[in-house]
Design a protein around this motif. Structure first.
Motif, PDB file in Angstrom:
ATOM      1  N   GLU A 102       0.845  -1.192   0.000  1.00 17.60           N
ATOM      2  CA  GLU A 102       0.000   0.000   0.000  1.00 17.60           C
ATOM      3  C   GLU A 102       0.887   1.250   0.000  1.00 17.60           C
ATOM      4  O   GLU A 102       2.009   1.221   0.520  1.00 17.60           O
ATOM      5  N   PRO A 103       0.398   2.355  -0.570  1.00 14.22           N
ATOM      6  CA  PRO A 103       1.173   3.605  -0.528  1.00 14.22           C
ATOM      7  C   PRO A 103       1.519   3.985   0.910  1.00 14.22           C
ATOM      8  O   PRO A 103       0.739   3.756   1.832  1.00 14.22           O
ATOM      9  N   GLY A 104       2.712   4.526   1.090  1.00 13.15           N
ATOM     10  CA  GLY A 104       3.147   4.896   2.427  1.00 13.15           C
ATOM     11  C   GLY A 104       3.717   3.741   3.225  1.00 13.15           C
ATOM     12  O   GLY A 104       3.789   3.813   4.454  1.00 13.15           O
ATOM     13  N   HIS A 105       4.143   2.671   2.531  1.00 16.30           N
ATOM     14  CA  HIS A 105       4.664   1.488   3.230  1.00 16.30           C
ATOM     15  C   HIS A 105       5.897   1.843   4.051  1.00 16.30           C
ATOM     16  O   HIS A 105       6.038   1.403   5.193  1.00 16.30           O
ATOM     17  N   PHE A 106       6.793   2.640   3.480  1.00 20.85           N
ATOM     18  CA  PHE A 106       7.992   3.085   4.197  1.00 20.85           C
ATOM     19  C   PHE A 106       7.839   4.542   4.610  1.00 20.85           C
ATOM     20  O   PHE A 106       7.335   5.372   3.844  1.00 20.85           O
ATOM     21  N   ASP A 107       8.267   4.849   5.808  1.00 24.17           N
ATOM     22  CA  ASP A 107       8.232   6.228   6.300  1.00 24.17           C
ATOM     23  C   ASP A 107       9.530   6.973   6.039  1.00 24.17           C
ATOM     24  O   ASP A 107       9.548   8.207   6.059  1.00 24.17           O
ATOM     25  N   LEU A 108      10.609   6.224   5.792  1.00 26.90           N
ATOM     26  CA  LEU A 108      11.928   6.861   5.709  1.00 26.90           C
ATOM     27  C   LEU A 108      12.906   5.908   5.054  1.00 26.90           C
ATOM     28  O   LEU A 108      12.742   4.686   5.152  1.00 26.90           O
ATOM     29  N   ILE A 109      13.923   6.464   4.403  1.00 24.03           N
ATOM     30  CA  ILE A 109      14.988   5.675   3.785  1.00 24.03           C
ATOM     31  C   ILE A 109      16.308   6.035   4.463  1.00 24.03           C
ATOM     32  O   ILE A 109      16.608   7.214   4.657  1.00 24.03           O
ATOM     33  N   HIS A 110      17.098   5.021   4.816  1.00 25.22           N
ATOM     34  CA  HIS A 110      18.442   5.248   5.343  1.00 25.22           C
ATOM     35  C   HIS A 110      19.419   4.498   4.444  1.00 25.22           C
ATOM     36  O   HIS A 110      19.410   3.263   4.388  1.00 25.22           O
ATOM     37  N   SER A 111      20.237   5.237   3.726  1.00 22.90           N
ATOM     38  CA  SER A 111      21.206   4.631   2.799  1.00 22.90           C
ATOM     39  C   SER A 111      22.595   4.644   3.409  1.00 22.90           C
ATOM     40  O   SER A 111      22.962   5.565   4.140  1.00 22.90           O
ATOM     41  N   HIS A 112      23.368   3.607   3.088  1.00 20.42           N
ATOM     42  CA  HIS A 112      24.717   3.434   3.625  1.00 20.42           C
ATOM     43  C   HIS A 112      25.708   3.302   2.469  1.00 20.42           C
ATOM     44  O   HIS A 112      25.587   2.398   1.650  1.00 20.42           O
ATOM     45  N   TYR A 113      26.679   4.215   2.416  1.00 18.06           N
ATOM     46  CA  TYR A 113      27.706   4.297   1.377  1.00 18.06           C
ATOM     47  C   TYR A 113      27.096   4.972   0.146  1.00 18.06           C
ATOM     48  O   TYR A 113      25.888   4.943  -0.084  1.00 18.06           O
ATOM     49  N   TRP A 114      27.940   5.553  -0.672  1.00 18.35           N
ATOM     50  CA  TRP A 114      27.451   6.425  -1.734  1.00 18.35           C
ATOM     51  C   TRP A 114      26.641   5.692  -2.798  1.00 18.35           C
ATOM     52  O   TRP A 114      25.682   6.248  -3.361  1.00 18.35           O
ATOM     53  N   LEU A 115      26.988   4.434  -3.106  1.00 17.45           N
ATOM     54  CA  LEU A 115      26.208   3.680  -4.085  1.00 17.45           C
ATOM     55  C   LEU A 115      24.766   3.526  -3.624  1.00 17.45           C
ATOM     56  O   LEU A 115      23.818   3.702  -4.394  1.00 17.45           O
ATOM     57  N   SER A 116      24.594   3.202  -2.361  1.00 14.38           N
ATOM     58  CA  SER A 116      23.244   3.062  -1.807  1.00 14.38           C
ATOM     59  C   SER A 116      22.518   4.400  -1.805  1.00 14.38           C
ATOM     60  O   SER A 116      21.299   4.465  -2.002  1.00 14.38           O
ATOM     61  N   ARG A 126      10.449   9.212  -5.371  1.00 14.98           N
ATOM     62  CA  ARG A 126       9.285   8.418  -5.795  1.00 14.98           C
ATOM     63  C   ARG A 126       8.313   8.210  -4.633  1.00 14.98           C
ATOM     64  O   ARG A 126       7.096   8.307  -4.808  1.00 14.98           O
ATOM     65  N   TRP A 127       8.838   7.930  -3.463  1.00 14.82           N
ATOM     66  CA  TRP A 127       7.980   7.593  -2.321  1.00 14.82           C
ATOM     67  C   TRP A 127       7.584   8.812  -1.493  1.00 14.82           C
ATOM     68  O   TRP A 127       6.731   8.721  -0.630  1.00 14.82           O
ATOM     69  N   ARG A 128       8.253   9.947  -1.736  1.00 15.18           N
ATOM     70  CA  ARG A 128       7.989  11.174  -0.987  1.00 15.18           C
ATOM     71  C   ARG A 128       8.205  10.979   0.514  1.00 15.18           C
ATOM     72  O   ARG A 128       7.358  11.306   1.342  1.00 15.18           O
ATOM     73  N   VAL A 129       9.355  10.440   0.831  1.00 15.72           N
ATOM     74  CA  VAL A 129       9.755  10.246   2.230  1.00 15.72           C
ATOM     75  C   VAL A 129      11.149  10.822   2.411  1.00 15.72           C
ATOM     76  O   VAL A 129      11.865  11.040   1.435  1.00 15.72           O
ATOM     77  N   PRO A 130      11.575  11.075   3.647  1.00 15.44           N
ATOM     78  CA  PRO A 130      12.923  11.632   3.857  1.00 15.44           C
ATOM     79  C   PRO A 130      14.017  10.610   3.540  1.00 15.44           C
ATOM     80  O   PRO A 130      13.821   9.394   3.711  1.00 15.44           O
ATOM     81  N   LEU A 131      15.163  11.130   3.113  1.00 13.36           N
ATOM     82  CA  LEU A 131      16.360  10.313   2.893  1.00 13.36           C
ATOM     83  C   LEU A 131      17.419  10.703   3.918  1.00 13.36           C
ATOM     84  O   LEU A 131      17.849  11.860   3.970  1.00 13.36           O
ATOM     85  N   VAL A 132      17.829   9.737   4.734  1.00 16.75           N
ATOM     86  CA  VAL A 132      18.940   9.892   5.664  1.00 16.75           C
ATOM     87  C   VAL A 132      20.117   9.116   5.086  1.00 16.75           C
ATOM     88  O   VAL A 132      19.948   7.960   4.662  1.00 16.75           O
ATOM     89  N   HIS A 133      21.287   9.728   5.057  1.00 12.57           N
ATOM     90  CA  HIS A 133      22.429   9.071   4.416  1.00 12.57           C
ATOM     91  C   HIS A 133      23.642   9.030   5.341  1.00 12.57           C
ATOM     92  O   HIS A 133      23.984  10.027   5.987  1.00 12.57           O
ATOM     93  N   THR A 134      24.282   7.852   5.414  1.00  7.90           N
ATOM     94  CA  THR A 134      25.548   7.680   6.127  1.00  7.90           C
ATOM     95  C   THR A 134      26.605   7.280   5.108  1.00  7.90           C
ATOM     96  O   THR A 134      26.451   6.277   4.406  1.00  7.90           O
ATOM     97  N   ALA A 135      27.683   8.042   5.026  1.00  9.47           N
ATOM     98  CA  ALA A 135      28.717   7.788   4.017  1.00  9.47           C
ATOM     99  C   ALA A 135      29.621   6.626   4.398  1.00  9.47           C
ATOM    100  O   ALA A 135      30.076   5.873   3.543  1.00  9.47           O
ATOM    101  N   HIS A 136      29.938   6.497   5.689  1.00 13.53           N
ATOM    102  CA  HIS A 136      30.874   5.494   6.225  1.00 13.53           C
ATOM    103  C   HIS A 136      32.318   5.801   5.833  1.00 13.53           C
ATOM    104  O   HIS A 136      33.191   5.836   6.693  1.00 13.53           O
ATOM    105  N   THR A 137      32.593   5.968   4.566  1.00 14.11           N
ATOM    106  CA  THR A 137      33.907   6.468   4.137  1.00 14.11           C
ATOM    107  C   THR A 137      33.674   7.505   3.048  1.00 14.11           C
ATOM    108  O   THR A 137      32.663   7.471   2.348  1.00 14.11           O
TER     109      THR A 137
END
Length: 441
Positions: A102-116, A126-137
């Motif tokens: 259903e729409p709104g399945h995810f509330d937030l995205i957390h990506s790890h490393y630049w490829l992600s 697309r999902w209209r949710v916040p993106l949190v990003h951790t680079a790690h390096t």
């Protein structure tokens, strides 16, 4: 509070064995923080690239944590540098997974490393949710402190990282130093960065009898053991440890030094990077023991068996090995780079060495090995220092970050359009027993 988040870890699975290939501290970070978030009632779906035809599509890594093995490109033969060519099929698969709900399945995205992060960027829009990003390096940081013989990170990676710094809703750094690096090299706004220091499993990594651990590893109880744990690559610099140990032995061949190298080959600069040949060339092959990467229970035994754990990396966003070793009551000698200045309390739980010169490292190593009393004091303080870092603390910091992202975005399940512009809706943030209360007008 987010109800369900999508965690993206394209190039390495959180279920992979750290210490070989591209698996390392990031794997541990992703899995352990996901488990802690799930314990707090936040469901976590981790998207990673399948690397074997036998990988099941879904794996329950822990209650509330699902690993989704996404088929994108051939299962084998693709290195990290080849993966940008597979971002399109990977992203398409992630979007299809979400579209089945259903729409709104995810509330937030957390990506790890630049490829992600590149995948998360498209999914966020697309999902209209916040993106949190951790680079790690970070490419700019690694290239500024490149090891001899190591290949620099490509400009395309640094450009991709710059894009993510610009478009992410929030950035997560491991330490204040990493926050400064994001600002210095990428122009990140300080108010956009949250700090979430990594932790250690303080139940698994605890002090224990060194003698019994050495017996299980086949190491003489009378030797002074210096251990290296990590991927075998120029960036992690195990060759620095071998050269320092050779210099110590050159001054006193009778000193019963044993160097324990635990890990597998990985990364760039592998051509000609042969530690077995280097030990032979230095004349200390009889003093060096090599072990493959170890699962967590056996890794704790490695830490307990060591008198000192060495972390001579040229670049390290934090250094989980240093923290795990100290949790086991083992002092750490580490290069004074990146987050290692936070992970290791210099003069209290170990020693920080400026630079990577043989003279500096051999002198620091010799002092630690020769002074049993000083080493015992460092060992006693190490678990107390490590107790200040746990995955529970990391999860607390991440939840604070997620709440900020959701407040700025309009809340779980609320798109910016429905939430209204900031001038039409005033968000007041209050802390009430760890919860966030939103008052709107």
């Amino acid at each position: 509070m987010p109800r369900r988040i999508a965690v993206i870890s394209v190039h390495t699975s959180p279920l992979a064995q750290p210490g070989t290939g591209d698996a390392g501290g990031m794997n541990v970070y992703v899995l352990e923080t996901s488990k802690e978030l799930a314990r707090r009632g936040i469901a976590v779906d981790i998207f990673t690239r399948a690397t074997s035809s036998s990988d099941p599509h879904l794996v329950e890594a822990a209650p509330g944590v699902t690993v989704r093995n996404v088929v994108a490109g051939p299962f084998e033969g693709l290195g990290k540098s080849d993966l940008p060519s597979q971002m399109c099929p990977f992203t398409a698969a992630v979007l299809r997974e979400e579209a089945a709900n259903e729409p709104g399945h995810f509330d937030l995205i957390h990506s790890h490393y630049w490829l992600s992060g590149q995948v998360g960027w498209l999914a966020r829009d697309r999902w209209r949710v916040p993106l949190v990003h951790t680079a790690h390096t970070l490419a700019a940081v690694k290239n500024a402190a490149l090891a001899d013989g190591d290949a620099p990170e490509p400009w395309s990676r640094q450009a991709g990282e710059q894009q993510l710094v610009d478009v992410s809703d929030r950035l997560v750094g491991n330490t204040i130093e990493e926050s400064r690096q994001l600002q210095r090299y990428y122009g990140a706004r300080p108010g956009k960065i949250d700090i979430a220091a990594p932790g250690a499993d303080l139940v698994r990594y605890t002090p224990g009898p060194a003698g019994a651990a050495r017996d299980r590893l086949g190491i003489d109880r009378g030797e002074k053991v210096v251990a290296f744990v990590g991927r075998i690559q120029p960036l992690k610099a195990p060759d620095v440890l071998l050269r320092a140990a050779a210099a110590v032995l050159a001054g006193d061949r009778s000193m019963p030094v044993r160097v324990l190298i635990v890990g597998g080959a990985s990364g760039s600069g592998q051509h000609g990077y042969d530690l077995v040949a280097l030990a032979r060339e230095l004349g200390i092959e009889d003093r060096v023991t090599f072990l493959p990467p170890q699962p967590p229970a056996e890794l704790a035994e490695v830490y307990r068996a060591a008198d000192v754990v060495a972390v001579p990396s040229y670049s390290e966003s934090f250094g989980l090995v240093a923290l795990e070793a100290q949790a086991c009551g083992t002092p750490v000698i580490a290069a004074d780079v990146g987050g290692l200045g936070v992970a290791v309390a210099d003069g209290v739980t170990g020693a920080l060495v400026p630079g990577h010169g043989v003279a500096e490292w051999s002198a620091a190593l010799s002092r630690l090995l020769a002074d049993d009393g000083s080493r015992a004091r460092l060992a006693a303080a190490a678990p107390r220092h490590a107790a200040g870092f746990s995955w529970s603390h990391t999860a607390d910091a991440l939840i604070d970050c997620y709440q900020r992202a959701l407040l700025e975005h309009g809340g779980p399940g609320i798109s910016p359009r429905r939430a209204g512009a900031p001038a039409e809706r005033v968000l007041r943030r209050k802390r009430n027993r760890g919860r966030i209360v939103i008052s709107g007008s």
